[in-house]
Structure formats: C-alpha cells, structure tokens
Write a protein that holds these residues in place. Structure first.
Motif, PDB file in Angstrom:
ATOM      1  N   ASN A  31       0.825  -1.204   0.000  1.00 23.44           N
ATOM      2  CA  ASN A  31       0.000   0.000   0.000  1.00 23.44           C
ATOM      3  C   ASN A  31       0.861   1.257   0.000  1.00 23.44           C
ATOM      4  O   ASN A  31       0.633   2.185  -0.791  1.00 23.44           O
ATOM      5  CB  ASN A  31      -0.925  -0.003   1.216  1.00 23.44           C
ATOM      6  CG  ASN A  31      -1.896   1.162   1.224  1.00 23.44           C
ATOM      7  OD1 ASN A  31      -2.495   1.500   0.208  1.00 23.44           O
ATOM      8  ND2 ASN A  31      -2.051   1.801   2.369  1.00 23.44           N
ATOM      9  N   ASN A  32       1.858   1.298   0.876  1.00 30.36           N
ATOM     10  CA  ASN A  32       2.741   2.469   0.953  1.00 30.36           C
ATOM     11  C   ASN A  32       3.564   2.628  -0.322  1.00 30.36           C
ATOM     12  O   ASN A  32       3.733   3.746  -0.830  1.00 30.36           O
ATOM     13  CB  ASN A  32       3.672   2.354   2.160  1.00 30.36           C
ATOM     14  CG  ASN A  32       2.936   2.511   3.478  1.00 30.36           C
ATOM     15  OD1 ASN A  32       1.909   3.190   3.538  1.00 30.36           O
ATOM     16  ND2 ASN A  32       3.448   1.905   4.530  1.00 30.36           N
ATOM     17  N   MET A  33       4.069   1.514  -0.847  1.00 26.62           N
ATOM     18  CA  MET A  33       4.872   1.564  -2.066  1.00 26.62           C
ATOM     19  C   MET A  33       4.025   2.047  -3.241  1.00 26.62           C
ATOM     20  O   MET A  33       4.463   2.884  -4.046  1.00 26.62           O
ATOM     21  CB  MET A  33       5.450   0.179  -2.365  1.00 26.62           C
ATOM     22  CG  MET A  33       6.303   0.108  -3.625  1.00 26.62           C
ATOM     23  SD  MET A  33       6.998  -1.556  -3.885  1.00 26.62           S
ATOM     24  CE  MET A  33       5.494  -2.506  -4.202  1.00 26.62           C
ATOM     25  N   HIS A  47      -8.252   2.472   3.057  1.00 30.09           N
ATOM     26  CA  HIS A  47      -6.880   2.087   3.400  1.00 30.09           C
ATOM     27  C   HIS A  47      -5.851   3.056   2.806  1.00 30.09           C
ATOM     28  O   HIS A  47      -4.733   3.161   3.311  1.00 30.09           O
ATOM     29  CB  HIS A  47      -6.583   0.648   2.940  1.00 30.09           C
ATOM     30  CG  HIS A  47      -6.509   0.476   1.450  1.00 30.09           C
ATOM     31  ND1 HIS A  47      -7.597   0.106   0.691  1.00 30.09           N
ATOM     32  CD2 HIS A  47      -5.482   0.634   0.573  1.00 30.09           C
ATOM     33  CE1 HIS A  47      -7.247   0.017  -0.575  1.00 30.09           C
ATOM     34  NE2 HIS A  47      -5.964   0.341  -0.681  1.00 30.09           N
ATOM     35  N   VAL A  48      -6.239   3.765   1.740  1.00 25.65           N
ATOM     36  CA  VAL A  48      -5.354   4.786   1.167  1.00 25.65           C
ATOM     37  C   VAL A  48      -5.414   6.049   2.017  1.00 25.65           C
ATOM     38  O   VAL A  48      -4.380   6.622   2.383  1.00 25.65           O
ATOM     39  CB  VAL A  48      -5.765   5.112  -0.290  1.00 25.65           C
ATOM     40  CG1 VAL A  48      -4.882   6.227  -0.848  1.00 25.65           C
ATOM     41  CG2 VAL A  48      -5.659   3.873  -1.163  1.00 25.65           C
ATOM     42  N   ILE A  49      -6.617   6.481   2.346  1.00 23.51           N
ATOM     43  CA  ILE A  49      -6.808   7.684   3.155  1.00 23.51           C
ATOM     44  C   ILE A  49      -6.149   7.542   4.521  1.00 23.51           C
ATOM     45  O   ILE A  49      -5.667   8.516   5.101  1.00 23.51           O
ATOM     46  CB  ILE A  49      -8.321   7.975   3.315  1.00 23.51           C
ATOM     47  CG1 ILE A  49      -8.940   8.333   1.954  1.00 23.51           C
ATOM     48  CG2 ILE A  49      -8.561   9.090   4.319  1.00 23.51           C
ATOM     49  CD1 ILE A  49      -8.309   9.546   1.273  1.00 23.51           C
ATOM     50  N   ALA A  50      -6.092   6.309   5.038  1.00 23.57           N
ATOM     51  CA  ALA A  50      -5.494   6.069   6.357  1.00 23.57           C
ATOM     52  C   ALA A  50      -4.024   6.472   6.411  1.00 23.57           C
ATOM     53  O   ALA A  50      -3.489   6.769   7.486  1.00 23.57           O
ATOM     54  CB  ALA A  50      -5.642   4.598   6.734  1.00 23.57           C
ATOM     55  N   THR A  51      -3.354   6.504   5.251  1.00 21.13           N
ATOM     56  CA  THR A  51      -1.931   6.859   5.219  1.00 21.13           C
ATOM     57  C   THR A  51      -1.692   8.289   4.738  1.00 21.13           C
ATOM     58  O   THR A  51      -0.553   8.720   4.627  1.00 21.13           O
ATOM     59  CB  THR A  51      -1.155   5.892   4.292  1.00 21.13           C
ATOM     60  OG1 THR A  51      -1.611   6.057   2.942  1.00 21.13           O
ATOM     61  CG2 THR A  51      -1.367   4.451   4.710  1.00 21.13           C
ATOM     62  N   GLY A  75     -12.667   8.804   3.110  1.00 22.04           N
ATOM     63  CA  GLY A  75     -12.555   7.456   2.569  1.00 22.04           C
ATOM     64  C   GLY A  75     -13.898   6.925   2.112  1.00 22.04           C
ATOM     65  O   GLY A  75     -14.930   7.235   2.710  1.00 22.04           O
ATOM     66  N   GLY A  76     -13.912   6.138   1.049  1.00 17.33           N
ATOM     67  CA  GLY A  76     -15.155   5.573   0.551  1.00 17.33           C
ATOM     68  C   GLY A  76     -14.958   4.849  -0.767  1.00 17.33           C
ATOM     69  O   GLY A  76     -13.822   4.637  -1.204  1.00 17.33           O
TER      70      GLY A  76
END
Length: 273
Positions: free
Chosen positions: A162-164, A224-228, A239-240
């Motif tokens: 996800n981070n990469m 999960h993207v917004i979380a970072t 997020g949605g």
C-alpha cells in the motif's frame, strides 16, 4: 541469392528475439540504480562526475562488489542514463548525471524513483507472468491471477505494498500537477469546492489548494489509502467507494480517468452525496 537473403532474415529475426528476451534487464538495472541511489550519490558531489570508487564508498556496503558495479554502470551508460569520461592519463573513469538520471533523484519534486521501485517490485511484476493464463481462463485480471485478489484488496491487506503503491502514484501526480497548474492557471478561479476522486494521499489536490487557497478541497479515495494520507492545510480526507457515492462539490477532478462511462456519471453528479 534467395537462400542468402532468407538466411540473413533468419539471423536478423533471431537477433531481435534475443533483444526482446532480455529487454527486462533494462528496467531491472534501472531499479538497481534507484535502490543504490547512484544518481543521489553523484548529485551529492555538486553533480560533478565522480569515480566508481567514490560511488562504491557511498552505497552503504562494507564490501561492495566493484566488478559487478562496473557492469551495472556500463549498461546504464550505454542507455544514456549516466555519462562516463575516460581520462587520457589512464586515471579512473568519471561518471556523471544526464537529463535522464536527474529523474532518479530521491526527494526531488520531479522524481520517478518511487514509481520505478513500485513498477519493478516482484509483487507488481508477477501479474505480467499471467498473461497466457488470462487468455486461457479469462474472468479476472492478471493481478488477481497472480495474487488471488484485486490490487485494491491486496493493498488494503498489505501495508508495505500500500505504501509503495501510494508513493509511486504520488510521484507521478506531482509531475502531472505541475503541468496542470502551468497550463490551466485561470481554470480554478471560479471553483469554490473541489473533490479529487481517487486522489491517493492528496498530492494533486494539495498543490491545487496551495495555488488557490479559496478552494474547499476534498481528497477522496479508498479507506486504506486515506489512512496513510498526511494532514494537508485546506484539504479534507474522506474514505469511501467511488462506485457507491462521492462527496459533493462544484467540480470533480480525476487524474488518469480512463473509463468514460464512469467519468461521465461522476461529472453528472449521479453518484454524489
């Protein structure tokens, strides 16, 4: 005569097949240059050409393999990613940056280093090995064939990927945003609110708000993207799922939207809150 011509064509064809067969080596060596931060090492010496020994001393290894590094640099020079100068007095060769290698610098606003790492990671390369399976079986994407789930589900369950992935998307977003802000200077003046659909960690919308602080901006992507995503002044992260609903705004921004039907639907506000 015809036989000679046919023979030459066969040999030429064989040579081309060998080139295609090993074309992956270019991207792997490019990834190696990014991982070893070779461009950064040369850049840290005031961008002046330096020797192989100087490069090796800065790659973070107590015993670097100089002959191996020599072969790596030979190919990178052959591809015009770096330059090399061989002194007439027989001294050590000097390696320098080119307009290409400057895109490999870490931390630069105009860097493709994170994208190179992401695109050449085993997780991302694995789907390319599944093309024949996709043709035979169909039904799912190559990524799903390789990993058993789509890229978004894989990223939601794998923080490293996800981070990469987000870093890779962010670096290209910076490049695209600069072009947009240069060629579309007056286009945001009449907009009071903007939602970036699939905005990743907010790179694009952050630049827009920086230049147009009157805009109330929303960065919208999967949870999960917004979380970072980092805190950004003037930007609200939400997020949605874009296929269910998106936050309402005067304008919808979609970088790299390829599905015309989805884009048209979003612009018509049929899927917004």
């Amino acid at each position: 005569m015809e036989t000679e011509k046919t023979s030459e064509e066969l040999v030429r064809g064989q040579a081309e097949i060998w080139q295609h067969m090993f074309s992956f080596a270019d991207s792997m060596v490019l990834k190696c240059a990014v991982e070893l931060r070779i461009a950064d090492i040369i850049h840290s010496h005031d961008s002046a050409p330096i020797t192989l020994s100087q490069i090796a001393s800065c790659i973070g290894s107590p015993s670097p393999d100089i002959p191996y590094l020599t072969r790596i640099m030979r190919l990178l020079v052959r591809k015009n990613i770096f330059t090399v100068h061989h002194p007439s007095d027989g001294g050590e060769s000097l390696y320098g940056l080119t307009h290409v290698s400057k895109w490999l610098l870490h931390g630069s606003d105009l860097s493709l280093a994170p994208m190179i790492v992401m695109e050449n990671h085993p997780w991302t390369v694995a789907p390319w090995h599944c093309f024949s399976t996709c043709v035979k079986e169909g039904g799912t994407s190559a990524f799903e064939k390789a990993h058993g789930r789509n890229v978004w589900d894989f990223a939601s369950q794998n923080p490293e990927f996800n981070n990469m992935f987000n870093d890779g998307m962010a670096c290209t977003a910076r490049i695209i945003t600069r072009a947009i802000m240069t060629g579309y200077k007056g286009g945001f003046g009449c907009i009071e609110s903007l939602v970036d659909v699939g905005g990743g960690t907010g790179t694009v919308v952050a630049e827009i708000v920086k230049s147009h602080p009157h805009i109330k901006a929303t960065n919208f992507d999967l949870p999960h993207v917004i979380a970072t995503a980092p805190l950004i002044d003037g930007v609200c992260h939400v997020g949605g799922d874009m296929f269910k609903e998106i936050p309402s705004a005067d304008a919808v921004f979609m970088k790299g939207a390829t599905n015309k039907a989805v884009t048209k639907d979003l612009i018509a506000n049929k899927s917004t809150k």
